[in-house]
Design a protein around this motif. Structure first.
Motif, short mmCIF file in Angstrom:
data_model
loop_
_atom_site.label_atom_id
_atom_site.label_comp_id
_atom_site.label_asym_id
_atom_site.label_seq_id
_atom_site.Cartn_x
_atom_site.Cartn_y
_atom_site.Cartn_z
N GLU A 67 0.83 -1.21 0.00
CA GLU A 67 0.00 0.00 0.00
C GLU A 67 0.86 1.26 0.00
O GLU A 67 0.59 2.21 -0.73
CB GLU A 67 -0.91 0.01 1.23
N GLN A 68 1.90 1.22 0.83
CA GLN A 68 2.82 2.36 0.88
C GLN A 68 3.54 2.50 -0.46
O GLN A 68 3.72 3.60 -0.99
CB GLN A 68 3.82 2.15 2.03
N LEU A 69 3.93 1.34 -1.00
CA LEU A 69 4.63 1.35 -2.28
C LEU A 69 3.76 1.96 -3.39
O LEU A 69 4.23 2.78 -4.18
CB LEU A 69 5.03 -0.09 -2.66
N GLU A 70 2.48 1.58 -3.39
CA GLU A 70 1.55 2.14 -4.37
C GLU A 70 1.51 3.67 -4.27
O GLU A 70 1.61 4.39 -5.26
CB GLU A 70 0.12 1.65 -4.12
N ALA A 71 1.37 4.15 -3.03
CA ALA A 71 1.28 5.59 -2.80
C ALA A 71 2.56 6.28 -3.26
O ALA A 71 2.52 7.33 -3.91
CB ALA A 71 1.02 5.86 -1.32
N ASP A 72 3.70 5.66 -2.94
CA ASP A 72 4.98 6.26 -3.32
C ASP A 72 5.17 6.28 -4.84
O ASP A 72 5.72 7.23 -5.39
CB ASP A 72 6.14 5.49 -2.66
N ILE A 73 4.73 5.22 -5.49
CA ILE A 73 4.87 5.17 -6.96
C ILE A 73 4.01 6.25 -7.60
O ILE A 73 4.45 6.97 -8.50
CB ILE A 73 4.48 3.77 -7.51
N LYS A 74 2.77 6.37 -7.11
CA LYS A 74 1.88 7.40 -7.65
C LYS A 74 2.49 8.79 -7.47
O LYS A 74 2.46 9.62 -8.37
CB LYS A 74 0.52 7.34 -6.97
N ALA A 75 3.07 9.02 -6.29
CA ALA A 75 3.67 10.32 -6.00
C ALA A 75 4.89 10.55 -6.89
O ALA A 75 5.07 11.63 -7.48
CB ALA A 75 4.07 10.39 -4.53
N LYS A 76 5.69 9.51 -7.03
CA LYS A 76 6.92 9.61 -7.83
C LYS A 76 6.59 9.90 -9.30
O LYS A 76 7.23 10.74 -9.93
CB LYS A 76 7.68 8.29 -7.69
N MET A 117 10.12 -5.67 -4.26
CA MET A 117 10.40 -4.32 -4.74
C MET A 117 10.38 -3.28 -3.64
O MET A 117 9.61 -3.35 -2.70
CB MET A 117 9.38 -3.93 -5.81
N ASP A 118 11.25 -2.29 -3.79
CA ASP A 118 11.18 -1.10 -2.96
C ASP A 118 11.27 0.10 -3.89
O ASP A 118 11.44 -0.05 -5.10
CB ASP A 118 12.28 -1.09 -1.90
N MET A 119 11.16 1.29 -3.31
CA MET A 119 11.10 2.49 -4.16
C MET A 119 12.40 2.69 -4.94
O MET A 119 12.37 3.16 -6.07
CB MET A 119 10.79 3.72 -3.28
N ALA A 120 13.53 2.33 -4.34
CA ALA A 120 14.80 2.52 -5.05
C ALA A 120 14.83 1.70 -6.34
O ALA A 120 15.21 2.20 -7.41
CB ALA A 120 15.96 2.11 -4.14
N GLN A 121 14.35 0.46 -6.23
CA GLN A 121 14.35 -0.39 -7.43
C GLN A 121 13.32 0.08 -8.45
O GLN A 121 13.55 0.00 -9.65
CB GLN A 121 14.05 -1.84 -7.03
N ILE A 122 12.17 0.56 -7.94
CA ILE A 122 11.15 1.08 -8.86
C ILE A 122 11.70 2.27 -9.62
O ILE A 122 11.54 2.38 -10.84
CB ILE A 122 9.88 1.52 -8.07
N THR A 123 12.38 3.15 -8.89
CA THR A 123 12.93 4.35 -9.52
C THR A 123 13.91 3.96 -10.62
O THR A 123 13.89 4.51 -11.72
CB THR A 123 13.64 5.20 -8.44
N GLU A 124 14.75 2.96 -10.31
CA GLU A 124 15.73 2.50 -11.30
C GLU A 124 15.03 1.91 -12.53
O GLU A 124 15.39 2.21 -13.67
CB GLU A 124 16.62 1.45 -10.63
N LEU A 125 14.01 1.11 -12.25
CA LEU A 125 13.26 0.45 -13.32
C LEU A 125 12.59 1.49 -14.23
O LEU A 125 12.66 1.40 -15.46
CB LEU A 125 12.20 -0.44 -12.67
N VAL A 126 11.98 2.49 -13.60
CA VAL A 126 11.29 3.51 -14.38
C VAL A 126 12.28 4.33 -15.20
O VAL A 126 12.05 4.61 -16.38
CB VAL A 126 10.44 4.42 -13.45
#
Lengths: 132, 520
Positions: A67-76, A117-126
């Motif tokens: 849930e936190q990850l979803e929120a962070d991805i949307k914000a990012k 997954m965490d935000m760091a990996q999502i950021t890299e992926l994106v």
């Protein structure tokens, strides 16, 4: 179904203005085609970005903080679900289970699944797909 | 040439197995060492993927988890001869997590190259079909019935009885439909069969076709599994080319054709009649039963609809006999269940064991407790429509009837663990939300009930008219439970009411007080 998959695989969505042609080919009414397309979550009626990021919302991933990850991805990305980033690179979609539940939380970028997954990996992926 | 194995299973890939494989290939080339790199399936020890194996004289040796940065040091340590290293796990078959399992359905997963028919045959593949071809249809079905195999999709209906109904139904054309719309959170055993040992499913469906007189099979595969789609298509093409599918199955003169159909992301299509509607090219609206699909199924013809695991278990039953399979298990739950450990669990993965193992053994002996290190507060067994069980029920054995007695379900054998940070009222709200997203809309209790459920959960969260709203929640659940057409609406109350009953404090109910006395 195979016909719609073929269209979406090719151009990324099912444009509403091809409903009449599909209806004719399949001996259906336009309303039936509309009903069919909109019944299935997988089919989209609007254009999408170059890449599709699906974020799992199911229980297993929730148990690992999705849930936190979803929120962070949307914000990012600065977008909500079913929206595309301003540069047209990434469309964000919710998904209910990717079958990767032993390594939650999971996301899927196009056809590739990513686990733990965490935000760091999502950021890299994106940034990988955005610059690639 | 040394054989090196790097899995191609989705979960292994999701943790970087492709990069690891590439790094090993490059490092071998750089050092001028010839290796044979095989992309096997996964053994199901997902918490240590990517797990690399090397074939040695003593057997296969495992190293895990192997990241590209570890590859050079593995070569330095002479891992190609099974030498010691920080990531060394010893002989694969001696790893306790694997050694203590009873792998019947998953005997080959991770051992073989999933798309190598030669590998499959070399590891006891197609022995079941060969036996079946020497038997009468009645005898095949009798074997399946006597094995005690029950539908592994969740409904646990005896597979042999279903087949017998289809055999007895009149009709020129009959179908075998494999339900591969594995949408339950916490489950991935179907995906593993399809990605890691696809021929076993193909063989199982072929046997089913011969047993009931069906010549066409369909695998209805969820669209979220692109890797499984490719592996299945490749395996079907190879089986067809080698004469295991097609006009003349193994020279028997019998026909059986197989095709994969991609689904399109509707959870309700895992319900068998909705699935059939979808296969027919319609909206996946649930059908009234009767007529049963066994009598009037796909295109109105007699149809066997079985889950992937049920069908993938058929070959070993026909190979080793009904008694061999039935000797495993407890009570009316015969054989083994491929259990999937998921969620907040330290050692998530596939654990195939005879029925009878307890939740606690699975969660702690295999799972190693929670991933977060905090106490496991609740587990959901059997997917999003399964009940939540508290710690006091962890000694329940994995057995259909034992779970039924607790007002819970085993379902497809998925176990999702939650630590003590979970809010169970939120999970109950989510159950309704999920139902409202996925409802096919045909029946009112499910279509409207799910939406009302979300609303009443929001009201409960505010604390206003609390006792009244808890009663509304129970009444609504009762209506959905008894009035819905299929399991989606009919079982959404399982997670909701089990959460309420076992974790009332999260719903604002004081412990020790009954609901009427508890006023916020």
């Amino acid at each position: 179904m195979p016909l719609l998959h073929a269209i979406q695989d090719d151009i990324g969505y099912i444009p509403e203005d091809v409903y009449p042609q599909i209806a004719q080919a399949m001996a259906l009414s336009v309303a039936e085609v509309h009903g069919f397309v909109t019944f299935y979550h997988h089919f989209r009626t609007h254009p999408v970005g170059e890449h599709i990021l699906q974020v799992c919302r199911a229980e297993s991933c929730q148990a690992m903080g999705s849930e936190q990850l979803e929120a962070d991805i949307k914000a990012k990305l600065g977008i909500d679900y079913h929206q595309t980033t301003a540069d047209g690179k990434v469309t964000l979609l919710p998904v209910y289970c990717l079958g990767n539940c032993a390594c939650s939380p999971a996301v899927m970028m196009d056809d590739d699944v990513y686990g733990r997954m965490d935000m760091a990996q999502i950021t890299e992926l994106v940034s990988e797909v955005s610059n690639g | 040439m040394v054989k090196v194995f790097v899995p191609r299973d989705s979960t292994a890939l999701s943790l970087g197995a492709d990069k690891t494989a590439k790094a090993i290939q490059l490092e071998a080339e750089k050092r001028g060492i010839a290796i044979q790199l095989i992309r096997n399936g996964s053994r199901g020890l997902f918490w240590v993927e990517p797990m690399v194996e090397v074939e040695t004289a003593q057997g296969r040796v495992a190293y895990a988890p192997v990241k590209p940065k570890d590859v050079a040091s593995l070569f330095d340590a002479d891992f190609l001869n099974g030498a010691n290293h920080a990531l060394y796990l010893g002989l694969t078959n001696e790893i306790p997590y694997l050694k203590n399992q009873q792998r019947l359905t998953f005997a080959r997963a991770g051992v073989t190259d999933p798309v190598s028919l030669e590998d499959y045959v070399a590891h006891d593949g197609y022995k079941g079909l060969k036996n079946a071809l020497t038997m009468t249809q009645e005898d095949i079905i009798k074997t399946v019935t006597e094995s005690g195999l029950r539908g592994r999709g969740g409904a646990a209906f005896p597979t042999g009885i279903k087949w017998n109904t289809v055999l007895g139904a009149s009709g020129e054309q009959k179908y075998i439909v494999c339900n591969a719309d594995e949408g339950d959170s916490g489950t991935y055993s179907d995906r593993m069969v399809m990605e890691d040992d696809p021929f076993v499913l193909i063989e199982g469906m072929t046997i089913a076709g011969i047993a009931v007189g069906a010549t066409q099979g369909y695998i209805y595969l969820r669209s979220e599994y692109p890797h499984a789609l490719h592996v299945l298509n490749e395996a079907i093409a190879k089986a067809t080319l080698a004469g295991y599918l097609g006009d003349d199955v193994c020279g028997s003169g019998q026909r059986f054709y197989l095709e994969v159909r991609r689904a399109a992301g509707a959870y309700v299509c895992g319900e068998e009649t909705s699935l059939l509607e979808s296969l027919e090219g319609k909206r996946g609206l649930v059908r009234f039963k009767p007529p049963l699909p066994a009598i009037e199924g796909l295109f109105g013809k007699p149809t066997v609809v079985n889950n992937v695991i049920s069908l993938a278990t058929i070959p070993i039953i026909l190979d080793k006999g009904a008694q061999y399979y039935a000797d495993y298990g407890m009570g009316r739950s015969r054989g083994t269940l491929p259990i999937q450990l998921a969620g907040n669990i330290k050692q998530g993965g596939l654990v195939e064991l005879a029925f009878g193992v307890t939740l606690r053994e699975l969660l702690y002996d295999y799972g190693g407790g929670s991933a977060s290190g905090r106490p496991i507060r609740a587990v959901q067994v059997g997917g999003p429509l399964g009940a939540y069980l508290p710690e006091s029920q962890f000694d329940t054995p994995m057995d259909y009837e034992a779970f039924q007695n607790l007002w819970a379900v085993l379902g497809h054998g998925g176990i999702v663990a939650f630590d003590d940070t979970v809010n169970m009222a939120k999970m109950a709200r989510y159950a309704f939300e999920f139902c409202s997203v996925e409802s096919c809309g045909k029946c009112t209790p499910c279509r409207i009930g799910a939406v009302r459920g979300v609303e009443v959960m929001d009201k409960i969260a505010t604390g206003k008219d609390h006792a009244k709203n808890i009663q509304v929640l129970r009444d609504l659940s009762d209506t959905m439970l008894n009035g819905s057409l299929c399991a989606l609406g009919g079982m959404t109350p399982y997670p909701v009411i089990s959460a309420l009953n076992h974790f009332g404090e999260d719903f604002g109910l004081d412990k020790g007080l009954n609901e009427k006395e508890s006023v916020v």
